[in-house]
Design a protein around this motif. Structure first.
Motif, mmCIF file in Angstrom:
data_model
loop_
_atom_site.group_PDB
_atom_site.id
_atom_site.type_symbol
_atom_site.label_atom_id
_atom_site.label_comp_id
_atom_site.label_asym_id
_atom_site.label_seq_id
_atom_site.Cartn_x
_atom_site.Cartn_y
_atom_site.Cartn_z
ATOM 1 N N ILE A 1 25.116 -44.025 -21.328
ATOM 2 C CA ILE A 1 24.826 -44.393 -22.718
ATOM 3 C C ILE A 1 25.615 -45.636 -23.109
ATOM 4 O O ILE A 1 25.109 -46.509 -23.832
ATOM 5 N N GLY A 2 26.852 -45.737 -22.626
ATOM 6 C CA GLY A 2 27.624 -46.944 -22.907
ATOM 7 C C GLY A 2 26.964 -48.184 -22.342
ATOM 8 O O GLY A 2 26.925 -49.245 -22.988
ATOM 9 N N ARG B 1 27.470 -43.023 -29.298
ATOM 10 C CA ARG B 1 27.720 -42.701 -27.890
ATOM 11 C C ARG B 1 28.347 -41.328 -27.750
ATOM 12 O O ARG B 1 27.937 -40.517 -26.904
ATOM 13 N N ALA B 2 29.342 -41.040 -28.596
ATOM 14 C CA ALA B 2 30.014 -39.742 -28.519
ATOM 15 C C ALA B 2 29.088 -38.614 -28.954
ATOM 16 O O ALA B 2 29.053 -37.540 -28.334
ATOM 17 N N ARG B 3 28.298 -38.840 -30.024
ATOM 18 C CA ARG B 3 27.386 -37.793 -30.490
ATOM 19 C C ARG B 3 26.318 -37.488 -29.457
ATOM 20 O O ARG B 3 25.997 -36.325 -29.211
ATOM 21 N N THR B 4 25.765 -38.535 -28.840
ATOM 22 C CA THR B 4 24.732 -38.311 -27.834
ATOM 23 C C THR B 4 25.299 -37.594 -26.613
ATOM 24 O O THR B 4 24.669 -36.685 -26.061
ATOM 25 N N THR B 5 26.484 -38.002 -26.192
ATOM 26 C CA THR B 5 27.118 -37.345 -25.046
ATOM 27 C C THR B 5 27.388 -35.871 -25.343
ATOM 28 O O THR B 5 27.124 -34.992 -24.511
ATOM 29 N N ALA B 6 27.917 -35.597 -26.536
ATOM 30 C CA ALA B 6 28.202 -34.208 -26.902
ATOM 31 C C ALA B 6 26.923 -33.380 -26.974
ATOM 32 O O ALA B 6 26.883 -32.234 -26.506
ATOM 33 N N LEU B 7 25.863 -33.956 -27.545
ATOM 34 C CA LEU B 7 24.606 -33.218 -27.650
ATOM 35 C C LEU B 7 24.010 -32.940 -26.275
ATOM 36 O O LEU B 7 23.577 -31.816 -25.991
ATOM 37 N N ALA B 8 23.990 -33.965 -25.414
ATOM 38 C CA ALA B 8 23.436 -33.765 -24.075
ATOM 39 C C ALA B 8 24.248 -32.731 -23.296
ATOM 40 O O ALA B 8 23.686 -31.862 -22.617
ATOM 41 N N THR B 9 25.570 -32.801 -23.406
ATOM 42 C CA THR B 9 26.418 -31.843 -22.703
ATOM 43 C C THR B 9 26.200 -30.427 -23.229
ATOM 44 O O THR B 9 26.139 -29.468 -22.460
ATOM 45 N N ALA B 10 26.065 -30.294 -24.558
ATOM 46 C CA ALA B 10 25.848 -28.961 -25.142
ATOM 47 C C ALA B 10 24.514 -28.376 -24.698
ATOM 48 O O ALA B 10 24.431 -27.193 -24.330
ATOM 49 N N LEU C 1 28.794 -34.196 -15.829
ATOM 50 C CA LEU C 1 27.625 -34.623 -16.602
ATOM 51 C C LEU C 1 28.043 -35.413 -17.833
ATOM 52 O O LEU C 1 27.454 -36.456 -18.148
ATOM 53 N N ALA C 2 29.063 -34.928 -18.554
ATOM 54 C CA ALA C 2 29.522 -35.643 -19.747
ATOM 55 C C ALA C 2 30.034 -37.037 -19.389
ATOM 56 O O ALA C 2 29.758 -38.017 -20.087
ATOM 57 N N PHE C 3 30.764 -37.130 -18.281
ATOM 58 C CA PHE C 3 31.289 -38.429 -17.859
ATOM 59 C C PHE C 3 30.150 -39.385 -17.501
ATOM 60 O O PHE C 3 30.138 -40.549 -17.932
ATOM 61 N N CYS C 4 29.184 -38.901 -16.729
ATOM 62 C CA CYS C 4 28.047 -39.757 -16.341
ATOM 63 C C CYS C 4 27.213 -40.143 -17.560
ATOM 64 O O CYS C 4 26.775 -41.298 -17.687
ATOM 65 N N THR C 5 27.005 -39.182 -18.484
ATOM 66 C CA THR C 5 26.250 -39.495 -19.696
ATOM 67 C C THR C 5 26.973 -40.533 -20.537
ATOM 68 O O THR C 5 26.357 -41.451 -21.090
#
Length: 345
Positions: free
Chosen positions: A183-184, A12-21, A175-179
């Motif tokens: 994902i959660g 969840r954290a990796r996907t959120t970080a990647l999408a945000t980046a 965006l990071a919060f919504c992602t």
């Protein structure tokens, strides 16, 4: 340490970080492109407007109908008409009473674009992009200057950059919060499956993982997991049945074995011990064949890869079996012609 930290980072954290980046890079590039486009658009629009005004002022100067105060320019522009002797004939209000803003005199023809610095503007000085045009009047050639302020373009560009600097981080945080939430929510069924599988033991193979209502990848994963649990439960049931059948098959010869020994020990004087030994040997051979058959069935049920094939001497096996059978066989066993027969198996 790096591998340990990578393992501890959740999907969840990796996907959120990647999408945000990825979105952050895209927004940054879009912001830069927007600022550059705005600069070029404002500059181009100001140049077109100033050029048109320069042509209009040249026409008024040629008709001798040029006013002394040029009011058809906005506060971010400058306009001035200078005759051939260097006297200011007309000027915009912001440079009224000032001298010529430039000594450049273009040849007759199309307007020429120049960047002039430190041009007076009321009590300040500014930089302008100025169109310079030569107009032919009755008293001689006159030079028309019309330009737009570069500061106005810079202020608009700076306001946009400031808005982007403030707005883009807020957008990325949202965006990071919504992602993270999305994902959660998407991974929640996977976590439910993992938690349920973690509680299933060999004594609770009847339990199944929850299957989501939506037929997606997670739903198919849950269905496949339940099918695997069905197979495990069936295999466990077959194993219990196999053990029960083997116990039942071994119980009969063992019971006969024990009964014959108890009878012989109860009446030792009348017991025919050679016959008892012969009967017990027959019963042991029966049990040995039964155990061998059970071992064969167990190997047949085992789906694991077969063991490594190694050389095997068949003559040794034949001689061992013949030596074991001579004590009970009713016929004579001749092994004199047995020779070496190595095989792989």
């Amino acid at each position: 340490m790096a591998d340990r930290n990578r393992r501890q980072t959740s999907l969840r954290a990796r996907t959120t970080a990647l999408a945000t980046a990825v979105v952050g890079v895209a927004l940054a590039l879009g912001g830069v492109l927007l600022v550059v486009t705005l600069d070029r658009s404002l500059t181009s629009r100001g140049d077109e407007l100033a050029q048109a005004r320069a042509v209009d002022l040249a026409a008024l100067a040629a008709d001798e109908s040029l006013p002394s105060v040029l009011t058809n320019v906005d506060g971010d522009s400058v306009a001035q008409v200078v005759d051939s002797s260097g006297h200011v004939v007309a000027a915009s209000p912001n440079i009224q009473g000032k001298g010529p803003i430039s000594t450049f005199r273009p040849a007759r023809g199309a307007p020429v674009l120049r960047t002039l610095t430190d041009i007076p503007d009321d009590s300040e000085t500014e930089d302008y992009r100025v169109w310079v045009l030569t107009a032919q009047t009755r008293s001689g050639p006159a030079t028309v200057y019309v330009g737009t302020s570069l500061e106005a373009v810079g202020e608009a560009s700076w306001a946009l950059r400031r808005s982007l600097v403030v707005g883009l981080p807020v957008m990325l945080a949202l965006l990071a919060f919504c992602t993270w939430l999305v994902i959660g929510r998407a991974l929640r069924p996977v976590e439910d499956i993992r938690a349920e599988v973690a509680t299933i033991s060999d004594k609770a193979l009847h339990r199944r993982v929850p299957v989501p209502r939506i037929d997606d990848e997670v739903g198919r994963l849950a269905a496949t997991m339940n099918q695997m649990l069905d197979r495990l439960e069936s295999a466990s049931q077959r194993q219990r049945e196999f053990v029960a059948d083997a116990s039942h098959e071994l119980q009969s010869p063992l019971a006969a074995f024990r009964t014959e020994l108890e009878v012989a020990l109860t009446y030792p004087g009348s017991a025919d011990w050679p016959a008892v030994a012969s009967h017990l040997l027959c019963d042991s051979e029966q049990m040995e064949r039964l155990v061998r058959d059970l071992l064969f069935l167990a190997l047949e049920r085992d789906s694991r890869p077969s063991r490594e094939i190694s050389p095997l001497d068949l003559d040794d096996i034949v001689l061992q079996e013949a030596a074991r059978s001579r004590s009970t066989a009713a016929v004579s066993l001749d092994t004199s012609n047995v020779s070496g027969a190595p095989v792989r198996g």
